[in-house]
Design a protein around this motif. Structure first.
Motif, PDB file in Angstrom:
ATOM      1  N   PRO A  90       0.834  -1.215   0.000  1.00 21.37           N
ATOM      2  CA  PRO A  90       0.000   0.000   0.000  1.00 21.37           C
ATOM      3  C   PRO A  90       0.861   1.254   0.000  1.00 21.37           C
ATOM      4  O   PRO A  90       2.015   1.246   0.433  1.00 21.37           O
ATOM      5  CB  PRO A  90      -0.809  -0.127   1.296  1.00 21.37           C
ATOM      6  N   GLU A  91       0.282   2.308  -0.528  1.00 22.89           N
ATOM      7  CA  GLU A  91       0.995   3.582  -0.552  1.00 22.89           C
ATOM      8  C   GLU A  91       1.320   4.032   0.865  1.00 22.89           C
ATOM      9  O   GLU A  91       0.490   3.943   1.776  1.00 22.89           O
ATOM     10  CB  GLU A  91       0.148   4.640  -1.253  1.00 22.89           C
ATOM     11  N   TRP A  92       2.542   4.486   1.057  1.00 22.24           N
ATOM     12  CA  TRP A  92       2.985   4.889   2.388  1.00 22.24           C
ATOM     13  C   TRP A  92       2.219   6.118   2.847  1.00 22.24           C
ATOM     14  O   TRP A  92       2.026   7.075   2.090  1.00 22.24           O
ATOM     15  CB  TRP A  92       4.487   5.186   2.384  1.00 22.24           C
ATOM     16  N   VAL A  93       1.755   6.042   4.088  1.00 23.75           N
ATOM     17  CA  VAL A  93       1.006   7.147   4.684  1.00 23.75           C
ATOM     18  C   VAL A  93       1.735   7.581   5.949  1.00 23.75           C
ATOM     19  O   VAL A  93       2.142   6.738   6.750  1.00 23.75           O
ATOM     20  CB  VAL A  93      -0.435   6.705   5.032  1.00 23.75           C
ATOM     21  N   PRO A  94       1.962   8.867   6.172  1.00 24.51           N
ATOM     22  CA  PRO A  94       2.646   9.317   7.386  1.00 24.51           C
ATOM     23  C   PRO A  94       1.911   8.852   8.633  1.00 24.51           C
ATOM     24  O   PRO A  94       0.687   8.666   8.629  1.00 24.51           O
ATOM     25  CB  PRO A  94       2.629  10.855   7.252  1.00 24.51           C
ATOM     26  N   TRP A  95       2.661   8.667   9.707  1.00 28.07           N
ATOM     27  CA  TRP A  95       2.073   8.145  10.940  1.00 28.07           C
ATOM     28  C   TRP A  95       0.988   9.065  11.475  1.00 28.07           C
ATOM     29  O   TRP A  95       0.005   8.610  12.068  1.00 28.07           O
ATOM     30  CB  TRP A  95       3.159   7.965  12.002  1.00 28.07           C
ATOM     31  N   SER A  96       1.163  10.391  11.252  1.00 29.51           N
ATOM     32  CA  SER A  96       0.172  11.335  11.765  1.00 29.51           C
ATOM     33  C   SER A  96      -1.175  11.163  11.082  1.00 29.51           C
ATOM     34  O   SER A  96      -2.209  11.516  11.651  1.00 29.51           O
ATOM     35  CB  SER A  96       0.670  12.762  11.563  1.00 29.51           C
ATOM     36  N   GLU A  97      -1.180  10.587   9.843  1.00 25.46           N
ATOM     37  CA  GLU A  97      -2.423  10.342   9.135  1.00 25.46           C
ATOM     38  C   GLU A  97      -2.935   8.925   9.372  1.00 25.46           C
ATOM     39  O   GLU A  97      -4.123   8.651   9.166  1.00 25.46           O
ATOM     40  CB  GLU A  97      -2.227  10.571   7.638  1.00 25.46           C
ATOM     41  N   ARG A  98      -2.046   8.011   9.802  1.00 28.50           N
ATOM     42  CA  ARG A  98      -2.480   6.640  10.088  1.00 28.50           C
ATOM     43  C   ARG A  98      -3.085   6.514  11.474  1.00 28.50           C
ATOM     44  O   ARG A  98      -3.853   5.592  11.732  1.00 28.50           O
ATOM     45  CB  ARG A  98      -1.290   5.678   9.985  1.00 28.50           C
ATOM     46  N   LEU A  99      -2.759   7.423  12.367  1.00 30.74           N
ATOM     47  CA  LEU A  99      -3.208   7.322  13.744  1.00 30.74           C
ATOM     48  C   LEU A  99      -4.716   7.462  13.819  1.00 30.74           C
ATOM     49  O   LEU A  99      -5.311   8.324  13.175  1.00 30.74           O
ATOM     50  CB  LEU A  99      -2.529   8.408  14.587  1.00 30.74           C
ATOM     51  N   ARG A 100      -5.330   6.616  14.613  1.00 28.46           N
ATOM     52  CA  ARG A 100      -6.772   6.635  14.808  1.00 28.46           C
ATOM     53  C   ARG A 100      -7.084   6.745  16.298  1.00 28.46           C
ATOM     54  O   ARG A 100      -6.258   6.372  17.135  1.00 28.46           O
ATOM     55  CB  ARG A 100      -7.403   5.356  14.248  1.00 28.46           C
TER      56      ARG A 100
END
Length: 293
Positions: A90-100
């Motif tokens: 999958p396309e890499w997503v910054p941790w700040s956008e992956r955090l839920r």
């Protein structure tokens, strides 16, 4: 610019390219030759099928080249490249956008950027009164110093004390965008559009278990204080509701029994109904019938 026609000597160096790929990854991972393409003048890339099951749809790209007016072809590099039907990560997503929400655990740190749009500068003490302003002079007149060795408290310390008491001692506070984002999250979780609110007999705005909160969000949200409710201890919208509403089904108090009254001063006559079949007699029967002389 890329040459349209591959260099003849470089294009014929298929065995050289295969040997380089097999030495790099092993013969069992290199499949048939798929083709050749020109990258530049006298620079050609040979493609070989990748037989590794973990890289379905990938191919080995071996680039060879030769110097001008030279007949010897040399190796440049061997790389693994994806094809049109390759399985890619999958396309890499910054941790700040992956955090839920809920991802943080004990000991985790969540830094916020200096340009976080959810925050805006709060009161930091930069606006203390000027040394010769009316406010500063009035503050100095109110301070009575009896000991010449003791200096009066600076105006900044006095302002900080008031600011801390009013909750203004934070360097950053929620911006208007941050307030709207919080309201949207709370409205989505415990708002009027949820199935629980749709089936509720009344809204939280009229519930006795609703605990008010301060700030601008307190005009539309509060905290549920019903331990048996589905949102106990959580922020709920005034338009939210559940079956635990304080006035939804009030249990009536049981009626108090009346006091037992005993009247011992009045004699109430009772009418008797004798039964001859059982051997009883009339009250006015002759004494002979009763067996008396």
């Amino acid at each position: 610019m890329r040459s349209r026609t591959p260099d003849r000597l470089c294009a014929e160096a298929v065995e050289l390219a295969r040997q380089a790929a097999e030495e790099a990854v092993g013969p069992e991972a290199v499949g048939p030759h798929l083709g050749v393409q020109a990258d530049a003048d006298r620079v050609v890339t040979h493609n070989f099928e990748c037989l590794d099951a973990a890289y379905r749809g990938w191919h080995w790209a071996v680039t060879v080249a030769r110097a001008p007016r030279a007949k010897n072809v040399t190796l440049d590099e061997v790389v693994l490249l994806p094809g049109p039907d390759a399985v890619l990560a999958p396309e890499w997503v910054p941790w700040s956008e992956r955090l839920r929400p809920g991802d943080m655990g004990p000991g985790d740190l969540l830094p916020t950027g200096a340009d976080d749009v959810r925050l805006e500068p709060g009161w930091s003490g930069e606006d203390e009164p000027a040394p010769n302003s009316v406010v500063a002079l009035a503050a100095e007149e109110d301070v009575v110093v009896t000991d010449p060795h003791v200096q009066p408290a600076p105006a900044r310390a006095q302002i900080n004390a008031v600011a801390d008491e009013l909750g203004m001692g934070r360097s950053r506070v929620l911006s208007r965008l941050g307030l709207h984002l919080a309201a949207d999250r709370w409205e989505k979780a415990h708002g009027p559009q949820t199935p629980m609110a749709q089936a509720a007999p009344a809204a939280c705005g009229s519930c006795g278990f609703l605990i008010p909160i301060g700030g601008s969000l307190g005009q539309a949200f509060g905290v549920c204080g019903n331990e048996f409710g589905p949102a106990d201890g959580q922020i709920v919208s005034f338009a939210y509701g559940c079956g635990g509403h304080s006035e939804a089904a009030v249990i009536p108090a049981p009626p108090a029994p009346s006091e037992l009254i005993l009247d011992e001063l009045v004699v109430e006559p009772l009418q008797l109904h004798p039964d001859r079949a059982s051997g009883s007699v009339e009250p006015d029967a002759p004494a002979e019938e009763l067996g008396h002389s």
